[in-house]
Design a protein around this motif. Sequence first.
Motif: not given
Length: 251
Positions: A139-141, A144-149, A153-166
């Motif tokens: 959640l913190r990662r 941080d990515l969403c706060a950067t904008g 950063a959104a690309h990286a946030a989607l990658a993190q979310l996809a990884l967490a979702a399997g």
Amino acid sequence: MHVIFRESHGLDEADTPQDLRQTPADLVVLSLSDSDLGAFASGWRRAKATAGADMPSLRLANLVALKHPLSVDTYIDNTLHAARGILIRLIGGVPYWPYGLQSVAALAREKGIALAILPADGRQDRQLDELSTLPISTLRRLGDLCATGGPVAAHAALAQLALAAGLYATPGAWRQSAANIRVLVTKTGAHLTAHNRDNRDNRDNRDNRDNRDNRDNQRQPRQPRQPRQPRQPRQPNTLRQGWQSPSIARS
């Protein structure tokens, strides 16, 4: 569920239910900010340009359109029920969208959905953490990515979310975010900057070379070794006066 919608007079009217008519998707991002949603749309397109058809699908929606409980129920039935990962970013915490947060959190726990609910005001919110289904570190990662904008950063946030979702897309799907994104943690917080891997490596090598040169310049020159002094000859032992060896004593 059959729903009859009244005529809508504007998104600011919380008592007007709406049907966004979005089909299900692998990832869903909900936010109060249109700039947030635009950045996620651009970030997803960056990844899709590499992955093509193998890219996880994405749906975006503004929370203003989901204020009414009937709008929430409809969106869950039509869109969220088949999601693998959901990211919600809002200001005001639980009181701003209580019914929606409770409903989405219940769905996430029932379906095993990766759910990240993030505060958009830069302050940590334990209630939102408890409603989420992801670890605090994730959640913190994401926060941080969403706060950067921005799209990167959104690309990286989607990658993190996809990884967490399997969701494991083709290796090239998130490669650009992995190669170009670093999160730098400083005393004032986490800041994300975009770098090119080659430029970063060149800069690191240059910094190492400069540090080595500076270290060499700071070394003191060696002092010349002093020549050794010649050894002094050892003085022969002398017998004390009046003493004679028994073997040569006179009879």
